[in-house]
Design an enzyme around this catalytic site. Structure first.
Site, PDB file in Angstrom:
ATOM      1  N   GLU A   1     -11.446  -0.246  -3.377  1.00 23.83           N
ATOM      2  CA  GLU A   1     -11.187   0.460  -2.677  1.00 23.83           C
ATOM      3  C   GLU A   1      -9.447   1.713  -2.862  1.00 23.83           C
ATOM      4  O   GLU A   1      -9.432   1.299  -4.305  1.00 23.83           O
ATOM      5  CB  GLU A   1     -10.591  -0.610  -1.913  1.00 23.83           C
ATOM      6  CG  GLU A   1      -9.664  -1.442  -2.327  1.00 23.83           C
ATOM      7  CD  GLU A   1      -8.725  -2.800  -1.484  1.00 23.83           C
ATOM      8  OE1 GLU A   1      -9.366  -2.793  -0.354  1.00 23.83           O
ATOM      9  OE2 GLU A   1      -8.564  -3.944  -1.674  1.00 23.83           O
TER      10      GLU A   1
ATOM     11  N   ASP B   1       1.087  -1.583   0.059  1.00 24.68           N
ATOM     12  CA  ASP B   1      -0.238  -0.038   0.095  1.00 24.68           C
ATOM     13  C   ASP B   1       0.923   1.313  -0.425  1.00 24.68           C
ATOM     14  O   ASP B   1       1.043   2.034   0.423  1.00 24.68           O
ATOM     15  CB  ASP B   1      -1.033   0.028   1.191  1.00 24.68           C
ATOM     16  CG  ASP B   1      -1.784  -1.501   0.915  1.00 24.68           C
ATOM     17  OD1 ASP B   1      -2.304  -1.584   0.724  1.00 24.68           O
ATOM     18  OD2 ASP B   1      -1.500  -1.764   2.506  1.00 24.68           O
TER      19      ASP B   1
END
Length: 372
Positions: free
Chosen positions: A276, A69
């Site tokens: 997301e 991420d």
């Protein structure tokens, strides 16, 4: 001693001095660039320092520790990456993402791509944040007010995802958390974008484990379900931030993502709908909202003339990589644009991921060239 004996002594001493001086001058006239080194001298020489290895595109920044991420930012002409930190939790995978049991954050830094990536160590740990119970997922960072801000999602004591903030005088931390999460925040994947007018916006949200579908009424509903079929898909949330960068100036609102005809992207359109990992950047006069489609594993994007949207879907940026999740960031560094992303090619395990980067380029109309 007689005068004659004194004279002979003086003459002999003068001769010796002359010979000695002559000998020094002869040594100084050795051929240029000629160097005589004994074995002892050789053994005392310092070993050649190995140059840092260049960071290659589409290659893991690290192979012995797992980060994912990646949120990339440039501060003071240096590239900093704010990732989540994957660990081997031993928890069986499920749709709530319990296997992603991250506990802390590190900050990575890169001077340039000809040098190595540096892990600057732990910047914040779960135990430092009083309201957090577990799962410190994908973070982001920002700089304003002579302060560096680290934004992070985590589950509170009731297992509800909230978004917290911590501050530091250094881009690498350590970061000191605020006593409570940002009021009005929920879900996960915070991404903060600061526009040319110095206004800052936070984008956030994610389905399933991110609990976004449980907030459709504005309040948390543990039974809330994601839209299905021909229902409009959920978009990420956006909120204008106060100048203190610690609070929302307004209630979060949904970001609308539409097709080329202005119609909402539908829930059944899993190749294009938001799942997301929202990220917003600006190129020329256009705002770009890029995100993960989740189940189909693409990174796609939409464009707008307004940071709050609506955003018109434009296409894919990145095809599926190895591993279930896809999460990215886009940043300009030294006059070029780059995308950072992760995959599970090193570990072969979805919750032990590695960060990589690739160059990003645009067409003349502002659209992004797809990356294969």
């Amino acid at each position: 001693m007689s005068f004659s004996k004194k004279a002979v002594g003086i003459i002999l001493l003068t001769s010796l001095l002359t010979l000695s001086f002559s000998s020094c001058n002869d040594n100084s006239k050795a051929p240029e660039n000629t160097e005589v080194t004994s074995d002892a001298d050789k053994s005392s020489e310092s070993p050649e320092v190995e140059k840092p290895k260049a960071i290659e595109p589409n290659k893991p920044l690290f192979t012995d520790v797992f980060f994912a991420d990646p949120s990339a930012h440039v501060f003071n002409d240096k590239l900093y990456i704010y990732p989540s930190h994957d660990i081997d939790s031993g928890i069986q995978p499920n749709n709530d993402g319990d296997q992603y049991a991250m506990e802390d954050y590190h900050v990575l830094s890169i001077d340039d791509f000809n040098s190595s990536c540096v892990d600057n160590g732990q910047a914040l740990h779960l135990k430092d944040v009083s309201w957090v119970k577990r799962q410190m997922w994908a973070p982001d960072a920002a700089y304003k007010n002579n302060t560096y801000y680290l934004y992070f999602p985590a589950k509170d004591k009731k297992d509800i995802f909230r978004i917290g903030v911590a501050t530091s005088t250094s881009p690498t931390g350590p970061f000191k958390p605020e006593k409570n999460y940002i009021q009005g925040s929920f879900s996960m994947d915070p991404a903060v974008f600061t526009d040319n007018d110095n206004k800052s916006y936070m984008y956030f949200g994610g389905l399933w484990g991110g609990q976004l579908e449980k907030w459709k009424t504005g309040k948390y509903d543990s039974n809330g379900a994601a839209p299905q079929g021909s229902e409009p898909a959920l978009g990420p949330k956006v909120a204008l931030m106060n100048d203190d960068m610690l609070t929302f100036k307004e209630s979060p609102q949904e970001v609308s993502i539409v097709d080329e005809n202005g119609n909402p992207i539908l829930a059944s359109d899993e190749d294009r709908r938001f799942f997301e990992g929202a990220w917003v950047h600006k190129y020329n006069d256009n705002y770009y909202l890029s995100y993960s489609t989740g189940t189909t594993h693409y990174i796609v994007y939409a464009m707008s003339k307004n940071p709050k949207g609506p955003f018109t879907y434009k296409g894919k940026i990145l095809n599926p990589v190895k591993g279930w999740t896809t999460h990215h960031s886009i940043v300009q560094f030294k006059d070029k644009w780059y995308m950072f992303y992760h995959d599970a090619s090193v570990s072969g395990v979805d919750h032990k991921r590695s960060i990589m980067y690739t160059e990003l380029s645009y067409n003349s109309d502002g659209t992004i060239k797809p990356i294969n």
